[in-house]
Design an enzyme around this catalytic site. Structure first.
Site, PDB file in Angstrom:
ATOM      1  N   LYS A 168      22.855 -10.066  20.260  1.00  0.00           N
ATOM      2  CA  LYS A 168      21.927  -9.009  19.884  1.00  0.00           C
ATOM      3  C   LYS A 168      21.042  -9.464  18.720  1.00  0.00           C
ATOM      4  O   LYS A 168      19.828  -9.265  18.725  1.00  0.00           O
ATOM      5  CB  LYS A 168      22.704  -7.736  19.507  1.00  0.00           C
ATOM      6  CG  LYS A 168      21.810  -6.524  19.354  1.00  0.00           C
ATOM      7  CD  LYS A 168      22.592  -5.322  18.899  1.00  0.00           C
ATOM      8  CE  LYS A 168      23.034  -5.511  17.465  1.00  0.00           C
ATOM      9  NZ  LYS A 168      23.826  -4.386  16.965  1.00  0.00           N
ATOM     10  N   ASP A 186      21.303  -2.266  21.432  1.00  0.00           N
ATOM     11  CA  ASP A 186      22.172  -1.635  20.432  1.00  0.00           C
ATOM     12  C   ASP A 186      22.674  -0.321  21.032  1.00  0.00           C
ATOM     13  O   ASP A 186      22.452  -0.044  22.215  1.00  0.00           O
ATOM     14  CB  ASP A 186      21.422  -1.414  19.102  1.00  0.00           C
ATOM     15  CG  ASP A 186      20.418  -0.281  19.200  1.00  0.00           C
ATOM     16  OD1 ASP A 186      20.077   0.140  20.322  1.00  0.00           O
ATOM     17  OD2 ASP A 186      19.980   0.207  18.143  1.00  0.00           O
TER      18      ASP A 186
END
Ligand code: SF4
Length: 258
Positions: A168, A186
């Protein structure tokens, strides 16, 4: 940036839930995470979006906010990387509060090392898990200098080798610092991808790959921010604001309130 919290119930998060079954003695139990879908569950699967619908949704996001910005404050790719590493399980506002002063004195790996772990800890002590994060900031700064000439690398694989940085983090940095068409998933993007039916998935990676598959390239630079902002301010976890949602006619969530 907030991480996906598994405590959010399947229903609240909009993630399709799998009915619980009591396994009979001797019956084959599928491996964890691989749920066998019943014919009924299959029929409840939301209808996939058509390309025209996806185009329409992102055209509306673009019209409403042509140049969406991330909310993590930073000065260059290095400070962006540090901010994203610090944002794990913390809010962007909380991270910004701490990094304003930190980045004023250390905006390069060299200056961060000069500052030292103890002082970094002091600057970020209002952020959760700050001891470990201070360690990572120092370790990643050392690695950047030793292996990447003090620059943040430009590939996901290389960024993922840095302490504290995962997929991420790499996707955020590649997108925001280098303009790559990456999709960082997220908690907000995960929820929106599932609820809307745009890219249903049980893991962030499934949602990421699903979104990359359906979103036309012309929207990919900003898609990550549009979806985060949509999840943060409109498609809220507990009480989604469907009545003011730009894509409420397209959304597939059976529990939408319009
Ligand atoms: S209508 Fe909009 S706010 Fe409501 S669940 Fe769907 S995407 Fe979220």
């Amino acid at each position: 940036m907030a991480k996906i919290t598994r405590s959010i119930s399947a229903k609240k998060s909009g993630v399709p839930s799998v009915p619980k079954k009591v396994a009979k003695k001797g019956a084959k139990v599928p491996p964890k995470g691989v749920a066998k879908k019943s014919a009924k569950a299959k029929s409840l699967k939301p209808k996939p979006w058509t390309s025209a619908e996806v185009y329409e949704a992102f055209s509306r996001f673009r019209k409403a906010n042509p140049e969406p910005k991330g909310e993590l404050e930073h000065l260059n790719p290095y400070t962006l990387l540090v901010a994203v590493v610090l944002s794990a399980q913390a809010t962007d506002a909380g991270v910004n509060k701490a990094t304003r002063a930190l980045f004023a004195v250390a905006d390069t790996p060299e200056k961060m090392l000069e500052l030292g772990e103890e002082k970094v800890r002091e600057y970020i002590k209002t952020i959760g898990l700050y001891r470990n994060k201070a360690k990572n900031v120092i370790a990643l700064s050392e690695k950047l200098i030793a292996e990447f000439g003090g620059e943040v690398p430009r590939t996901r694989a290389e960024i993922e080798t840095l302490p504290g940085a995962g997929r991420k983090t790499a996707n955020v940095v590649l997108n925001m610092a280098y303009g790559e068409h990456t999709m960082a998933v997220d908690t907000h993007v995960f929820r929106v991808g599932n609820r809307t039916g745009l890219a249903p998935g049980n893991t962030p990676l499934e949602v990421e790959l699903g979104l990359e598959k359906v979103i036309p390239p012309e929207f990919m630079l900003h898609a990550h921010h549009w979806l985060i902002l949509h999840g943060r301010y409109t498609c809220l976890a507990r009480k989604p604001r469907c009545e003011v949602c730009l894509i409420n006619d397209l959304c597939r969530w059976p529990e939408k309130t319009v």
